[in-house]
Write a protein that holds these residues in place. Structure first.
Motif, PDB file in Angstrom:
ATOM      1  N   MET A  21      15.211  23.359 -45.321  1.00  0.00           N
ATOM      2  CA  MET A  21      15.794  24.137 -46.421  1.00  0.00           C
ATOM      3  C   MET A  21      16.285  25.486 -45.871  1.00  0.00           C
ATOM      4  O   MET A  21      15.505  26.240 -45.299  1.00  0.00           O
ATOM      5  N   ASP A  22      17.601  25.764 -46.023  1.00  0.00           N
ATOM      6  CA  ASP A  22      18.122  27.025 -45.504  1.00  0.00           C
ATOM      7  C   ASP A  22      17.825  28.166 -46.485  1.00  0.00           C
ATOM      8  O   ASP A  22      17.281  27.958 -47.578  1.00  0.00           O
ATOM      9  N   PHE A  23      18.211  29.365 -46.073  1.00  0.00           N
ATOM     10  CA  PHE A  23      17.848  30.557 -46.849  1.00  0.00           C
ATOM     11  C   PHE A  23      18.454  30.525 -48.248  1.00  0.00           C
ATOM     12  O   PHE A  23      17.793  30.884 -49.232  1.00  0.00           O
ATOM     13  N   ARG A  24      19.714  30.087 -48.349  1.00  0.00           N
ATOM     14  CA  ARG A  24      20.354  30.057 -49.663  1.00  0.00           C
ATOM     15  C   ARG A  24      19.697  29.035 -50.586  1.00  0.00           C
ATOM     16  O   ARG A  24      19.605  29.232 -51.802  1.00  0.00           O
ATOM     17  N   GLU A  25      19.214  27.932 -50.027  1.00  0.00           N
ATOM     18  CA  GLU A  25      18.491  26.948 -50.834  1.00  0.00           C
ATOM     19  C   GLU A  25      17.166  27.535 -51.325  1.00  0.00           C
ATOM     20  O   GLU A  25      16.727  27.269 -52.454  1.00  0.00           O
ATOM     21  N   ILE A  26      16.544  28.318 -50.451  1.00  0.00           N
ATOM     22  CA  ILE A  26      15.293  28.983 -50.849  1.00  0.00           C
ATOM     23  C   ILE A  26      15.561  29.945 -52.003  1.00  0.00           C
ATOM     24  O   ILE A  26      14.802  30.006 -52.971  1.00  0.00           O
ATOM     25  N   MET A  27      16.685  30.721 -51.900  1.00  0.00           N
ATOM     26  CA  MET A  27      17.037  31.665 -52.951  1.00  0.00           C
ATOM     27  C   MET A  27      17.354  30.929 -54.251  1.00  0.00           C
ATOM     28  O   MET A  27      16.980  31.380 -55.342  1.00  0.00           O
ATOM     29  N   ALA A  28      18.040  29.773 -54.140  1.00  0.00           N
ATOM     30  CA  ALA A  28      18.369  28.993 -55.334  1.00  0.00           C
ATOM     31  C   ALA A  28      17.102  28.475 -56.007  1.00  0.00           C
ATOM     32  O   ALA A  28      16.975  28.484 -57.243  1.00  0.00           O
ATOM     33  N   ASP A  29      16.123  28.038 -55.208  1.00  0.00           N
ATOM     34  CA  ASP A  29      14.857  27.547 -55.761  1.00  0.00           C
ATOM     35  C   ASP A  29      14.092  28.683 -56.430  1.00  0.00           C
ATOM     36  O   ASP A  29      13.466  28.487 -57.481  1.00  0.00           O
ATOM     37  N   ILE A  50      25.567  33.407 -57.271  1.00  0.00           N
ATOM     38  CA  ILE A  50      24.419  33.376 -58.177  1.00  0.00           C
ATOM     39  C   ILE A  50      24.831  32.743 -59.503  1.00  0.00           C
ATOM     40  O   ILE A  50      24.073  31.984 -60.120  1.00  0.00           O
ATOM     41  N   ILE A  51      26.053  33.043 -59.957  1.00  0.00           N
ATOM     42  CA  ILE A  51      26.548  32.441 -61.207  1.00  0.00           C
ATOM     43  C   ILE A  51      26.691  30.930 -61.040  1.00  0.00           C
ATOM     44  O   ILE A  51      26.372  30.150 -61.949  1.00  0.00           O
ATOM     45  N   SER A  52      27.138  30.484 -59.876  1.00  0.00           N
ATOM     46  CA  SER A  52      27.257  29.040 -59.611  1.00  0.00           C
ATOM     47  C   SER A  52      25.885  28.373 -59.663  1.00  0.00           C
ATOM     48  O   SER A  52      25.734  27.265 -60.213  1.00  0.00           O
TER      49      SER A  52
END
Length: 336
Positions: free
Chosen positions: A1-9, A47-49
């Motif tokens: 899991m990359d950083f953006r996936e972590i942020m999305a979670d 973030i909106i996406s």
């Protein structure tokens, strides 16, 4: 899991919890998420996406019009994000420039610093305050072999770093003059040639140069277009302008300057200043000459330095503590 996936979670958990409890604690977590997103340089449209995708996941039957509205918000945030990045970039550059200006101002203070000499028979006060970081005014004292006190006050017609560089050049040109200074008019003529050859044609310097003969208590002076000072006659209690006219430094290298003389009796004062003093401004315009002299009269019972300090504070207060121009004031008073 990359950083953006972590942020999305992370955002998913915050959103789910808030939809359940609408608590202040969860909102605070949203603020922390916002700060982390900025640090990670995640643009607002991303973030909106994430938010739109989560709504589709959590509410499969959500009305399509609501989802479509996020497309408009995405476009708005794209423009906002670009503007925000530009703003941050400009702010960073502004902070860098401010830091450089502070360093330059400290260097200027070191390079141009002059001490007020302790001269037998004279009470001397001086103060120079820049309106901004860099000072376009300059004053200088040289106490030669004990017989003469040399004093100079100058003002660059210009501001900022170029003005500071000009003043540095003037300072070192003055330092190169012989220890036994010649007449004030000769000093100005020498400096004029230096300025004319080394300063941009769009910049000029005004200067008042005087030599106080301590043996006979006579003040010899010349002016290169500088603001006229004042003379206080202790015997009569009256002020008069010190008249000395001359062309600004740097206009014509062949300029010749006139020299004048003033006899100084016990208690008499020589008041030298820059136009930042006489051009102090209020809501009603520039202060009158009489207003300035009235301020000085209030403090005649004090030492020269105390007079200078009090007049500065009064004029600063008169201008709502905002200097529009560099302020320099010098007082030489023969002791009684």
């Amino acid at each position: 899991m990359d950083f953006r996936e972590i942020m999305a979670d992370m955002y998913r958990n915050i959103l789910i919890h808030y939809l359940k409890d609408q608590s202040e604690t969860t909102l605070y977590k949203g603020q922390k998420f916002s700060r982390k997103s900025i640090e990670a340089q995640i643009p607002p449209e991303e973030i909106i996406s994430i938010h739109k995708a989560l709504l589709q996941e959590l509410f499969p039957d959500i009305h399509q019009d609501i989802l479509n509205s996020f497309d408009i918000l995405l476009e708005v945030m794209v423009g906002y994000g670009l503007a925000y990045q530009e703003h941050q970039s400009l702010r960073t550059k502004q902070m860098e420039i401010r830091s450089e200006m502070e360093i330059a101002a400290n260097m200027q203070q070191t390079l141009l610093g002059t001490s007020i000499p302790d001269v037998k028979g004279l009470d001397i006060g001086a103060l120079s305050v820049p309106a901004k970081h860099m000072n376009g005014d300059y004053y200088h004292f040289v106490h030669d072999d004990g017989q003469f006190l040399n004093v100079a006050i100058a003002d660059v017609i210009g501001k900022g770093i170029p003005a500071a560089l000009c003043m540095s050049m003037i300072k070192y040109a003055m330092d190169s003059l012989p220890e036994t200074r010649s007449a004030p008019n000769i000093v100005l003529e020498s400096l004029n040639r230096v300025v004319e050859q080394n300063v941009d044609p769009s910049m000029f310097i005004s200067m008042f140069y005087g030599i106080y003969d301590l043996n006979v208590h006579a003040f010899y002076f010349s002016s290169a277009g500088h603001e006229p000072g004042f003379f206080y006659d202790k015997r009569t209690g009256q002020f008069s302008e010190i008249h000395a006219k001359g062309l600004l430094l740097g206009i014509d290298k062949k300029t010749r300057y006139s020299q004048f003389k003033k006899e100084i009796s016990p208690g008499d004062m020589i008041i030298l200043l820059s136009d930042g003093v006489t051009e102090s401004r209020t809501e009603n315009g520039f202060i009158e000459k009489e207003t300035l002299l009235d301020y000085i009269k209030q403090y005649l019972h004090l030492s020269a330095q105390e007079i200078v300090n009090h007049v500065y504070k009064d004029l600063e207060k008169l201008q709502n503590f905002y200097l529009r121009d560099d302020f320099t004031l010098i007082i030489l008073r023969r002791k009684v």
